[in-house]
Design an enzyme around this catalytic site. Sequence first.
Site, PDB file in Angstrom:
ATOM      1  CE  LYS A  45       9.638  -9.573   4.555  1.00 28.42           C
ATOM      2  NZ  LYS A  45       8.771  -9.001   3.438  1.00 28.42           N
ATOM      3  CE  LYS A 103       2.248  -6.926   1.854  1.00 26.99           C
ATOM      4  NZ  LYS A 103       2.877  -7.808   0.916  1.00 26.99           N
TER       5      LYS A 103
END
Length: 332
Positions: free
Chosen positions: A146, A244
């Site tokens: 990240k 997703k």
Amino acid sequence: MSPVAAVAVLPYALPLARPWRSAAGGATRRRGWLVRVEDAAGRVGWGDSPAPLPDPGDEDPAGILAALTAPLPGRTPQQALAGLAPSPAAIGLEGALLDLLARQRGLPLARLLAPDAADRVAVNAVVPFDGVAAAVAEGFSVIKLKLGLAPWREEVAALRGLALPDGVRLRLDANQAWSRDEAVAVIAALAGLPIDSLEEPLRDPDPAALAALQAAAPFALALDESLEPGRLPDPLPVRRLVLKPARLGGLRATLALGNAARRAGGEVVVTSLVESAVGLAATAALAAALGPLAHGLATSSWLAEDVATPLPIRGGFIDVMAGEGHGVTPRL
């Protein structure tokens, strides 16, 4: 095919191994609903409807599931699926019906979704900077990190300080942290590093700006949270889409979107939203149907407890052909 004889919706609240934090809030438990569908021959299919993270808000997935499951007894799985519209709340029912249908046909779920599905799925590790060495030692060849949590120059310096063996690549996720000028500077500063992709670099994901960035980048840029459910950008402004199922309306809707993206020349990565072992197994089956890239499915470690033993990850891969259906049965 044998019709559905019984349906149950079972809530769960699984403690997280560490708190979930994002700009939208935090959570210490993963909440959701398992759906159990049994046919007249005693075969059982399982699905998972995870609640939105970090907070379910005003949505009522339990009520939606109750309304959807009430008329199912007497219908075959195919009939029930034909009348089921894509919905984040209904993904557990869809998954249970698909799992049951695959078991009725004696197939792994991945082969029900795509006859040419791969036997196993490569997965990326998601770790902090100080976890890269351990992930490499476990056999992962794609490491996701990240970004956007510190000034970009500091993060690029940290990336350059990583000791990576040959063949290991970095998948970066900026979560829409940067302006266009910052993103241009980051992409230039990443030159020479083994970058697999960079997700959501722009605070304002304007398609024209993304297309210009992709043209300048020697690696794939990717869209994730800026994707609209059921809508494929035309033309694709970047090389890759991160899908997703829990956000895009279910397994079939995500499969259709992924196949459309591939036909348009794009790449597809399937990612978990920290589902239970049941939801993760179904998502892994979908990933096997959608292509050879490493997928974002190494998320079971987020859960301190789970509803079942998750499909194991060995050497950076998940085997999705271990049995009929998605291969996971809850301990209930």
